[in-house]
Structure formats: structure tokens, C-alpha cells
Design an enzyme around this catalytic site. Structure first.
Site, short mmCIF file in Angstrom:
data_model
loop_
_atom_site.label_atom_id
_atom_site.label_comp_id
_atom_site.label_asym_id
_atom_site.label_seq_id
_atom_site.Cartn_x
_atom_site.Cartn_y
_atom_site.Cartn_z
N ARG A 10 0.83 -1.21 0.00
CA ARG A 10 0.00 0.00 0.00
C ARG A 10 0.86 1.26 0.00
O ARG A 10 1.04 1.90 -1.01
CB ARG A 10 -0.95 -0.04 1.21
CG ARG A 10 -2.16 0.91 1.08
CD ARG A 10 -1.84 2.36 1.33
NE ARG A 10 -1.25 2.62 2.63
CZ ARG A 10 -0.81 3.81 3.02
NH1 ARG A 10 -0.88 4.85 2.20
NH2 ARG A 10 -0.25 3.97 4.22
N CYS A 235 5.85 9.96 0.22
CA CYS A 235 4.74 10.89 0.14
C CYS A 235 4.93 11.80 -1.07
O CYS A 235 6.04 12.29 -1.31
CB CYS A 235 4.70 11.72 1.42
SG CYS A 235 3.57 13.12 1.38
#
Length: 294
Positions: A10, A235
Site C-alpha cells: 500500500r 509521500c
């Protein structure tokens, strides 16, 4: 024994340029499970247009050969994602709330307060269904837009999450700016308002502090640490990020310190090569290059 939550399927894959096919994601998950992983963040149920890498969440869950004793986790951001996760048959859900308004605005066009309300609804619903739910507090250590994050913001999100039914709370260094003193301060603060919740920590190694933070969390007494095979992930708002702390490197560190993890390092090491081939570059993990010792 400290537990390790594998997040490469994920958090590891969601920002990669190369979109893996469903079969490759399933193979990654099953390789990790074969190496001893017992909790794995397998998918996220988010808008497919916003996160194309996670568009096949239901197909991944359907295609998995579910191993006994393994908890397959689905990340959710709202009630719609939660309903999808339940329908797909996840074993637990992970709800994410950023501690900074700047990140909440950039990532979800919202605020910390509003997203905490959403999380409270999801956590309460999970508790009502007797489904294990964790709350991850993103940007706990710093924000790319707001800069330093007041620890009290993190503590307040944790307090409300625990009251709503979160069984586990994680502090997350989303952009890799944290240091060990922050780890201890945040864990102390969260424990004070959520004494019954399990504690988990999520570190990125962007500035080479991720493993120092993991040791600080371990010595504090955290229950679980997140890590990613190959050290992949990151990120989109953290330029030049190197990814999550690598599972292989973390397992080596913990084992050499005398802390068993239940993971087989020999079985973990080949996964980095699999990911490097699949993603088209050499993944950041260092242990697959140097090899184990002792």
C-alpha cells in the site's frame, strides 16, 4: 516481541511511477506472508482517479490466497472507503488523519478537525461491527506545508480516535523529518490519552533518521513498527523522499539487538530483487546489497 506491519503493497506502491499489475501485487503480498509477515497493509480503498496504483483493491483482495493467522489490512479515509473495505473482506481497517491542516488541505481538501470527525464515524462503525480498527496520525512529526507540528494536535486526534473506538494508534513521520526525542514525546502524549490502545509507529527514512526513530520507539515500548519491503514508498509532498524504513534492514537491526520478529530474513531478502525488477530501479534497502552477517 515487537511486531512488524508490512506496508509495501500500500504505502510502498501508491506513489510509484510504475503501476504494478494485480498479479504482481498479489505475489508481493504472498512473498511477504511466506517470509513470516502476520499483519500486512495489503490495499487502500481510495478514489481510483486520485490514487491509480490502488484502483484494483477489490481485485487484489479477491485474488489473494488468504493464509491462516494473517491479518490483511485495508486503509480507508472515509465511510465510502470503509464500506468497500468491509465488502472486500479485510481483517482490519486503518483510518488516516493528518495532524496538520496544510497537509489535510493538499491531500484531501479538508482540515484536521473535519477529517477527525470522519474518522470518528468510521471508527465507531468498525467498533459496532467488531472489526479491528487502527488510527494513523499522519504528519505527526512535521508538515511540508505548515512546518513544525504542535504535539498537542497529535494528542488531540489520538484522544478523539481512542474515544471513538480505535484499538490501535500510530504516529506517522509521513515526510521523514522526525528525530528520537520527538518519538518519545509523542508516544508519551498519546499513551496519556489512549491508555488502552495498542501503540504503533510509522517512519520514513528521508533524512536518514528512520531507523534511529524505530529504535527509540522500540525502547519506549511500542507494540508494532511499520516497514516496507525494499524500503519503497513515500509521500508525493516530500520531494526526494527515499521511502519507508526497509523491512529487511529493520529485521536485521532488531535481530542483532536480540529482539525476535517472527520474520525470516533469508526469505525477505529476495523480495527486494523482485521489486527492483517490477519497478524498474534498484530499491533503497541496503541489506540486499551488503548481505546479512552473523
Amino acid at each position: 516481541m515487537v511486531g512488524i506491519v508490512e506496508v509495501s503493497p500500500r504505502d510502498g506502491l501508491q506513489n510509484e511511477r510504475e503501476l504494478l499489475e494485480t498479479g504482481a501485487k498479489i505475489e508481493l503480498i504472498e512473498r511477504a506472508v511466506a517470509a513470516g509477515v502476520r499483519r500486512i497493509e495489503a490495499v487502500s480503498f481510495v478514489h481510483p482517479k486520485l490514487v491509480p496504483a490502488m484502483a484494483d483493491a477489490e481485485a487484489v483482495m479477491e485474488g489473494l490466497t488468504r493464509a491462516p493467522g494473517v491479518s490483511y489490512i485495508g486503509l480507508v479515509l472515509n465511510r465510502r472507503g470503509f464500506d468497500r473495505a468491509v465488502a472486500a473482506g479485510v481483517d482490519e481497517v486503518n483510518v488516516v488523519v493528518p495532524a496538520s491542516d496544510g497537509f489535510a488541505k493538499a491531500n484531501q481538501n479538508s482540515t484536521t478537525a473535519a477529517l477527525t470527525e470522519v474518522a470518528e464515524e468510521v471508527l465507531a462503525e468498525a467498533a459496532g461491527r467488531d472489526l479491528f480498527a487502527s488510527l494513523t496520525i499522519a504528519t505527526s512529526f512535521g508538515c511540508p506545508f505548515d512546518g513544525e507540528v504542535d504535539p498537542e494536535r497529535v494528542v488531540e486526534v489520538a484522544r478523539r480516535g481512542a474515544a471513538a473506538g480505535a484499538k490501535e494508534i500510530a504516529i506517522a513521520d509521513t515526510i521523514g523529518v522526525g528525530v528520537p526525542t520527538q518519538v518519545r514525546t509523542l508516544l508519551d502524549g498519546v499513551r496519556a490519552v489512549a491508555p488502552e490502545a495498542r501503540m504503533r509507529a510509522h517512519f520514513h527514512n528521508t533524512r536518514n533518521t528512520g531507523f534511529a526513530n524505530a529504535v527509540a520507539a522500540l525502547e519506549w515500548g511500542v507494540d508494532w513498527l511499520d516497514s516496507s519491503n525494499g524500503g519503497i514508498g513515500g509521500c508525493p509532498f516530500a520531494p526526494a523522499a527515499t521511502g519507508n524504513i526497509a523491512t529487511e534492514d529493520l529485521v536485521y537491526l532488531l535481530h542483532r539487538m536480540g529482539h525476535p520478529t517472527g520474520l525470516d530474513l533469508d526469505a525477505l531478502l529476495p523480495i527486494a530483487g523482485f521489486l527492483s525488477d517490477a519497478l524498474g530501479y534498484r530499491v533503497p534497502a541496503l541489506l540486499p546489497r551488503a548481505g546479512a552477517f552473523g
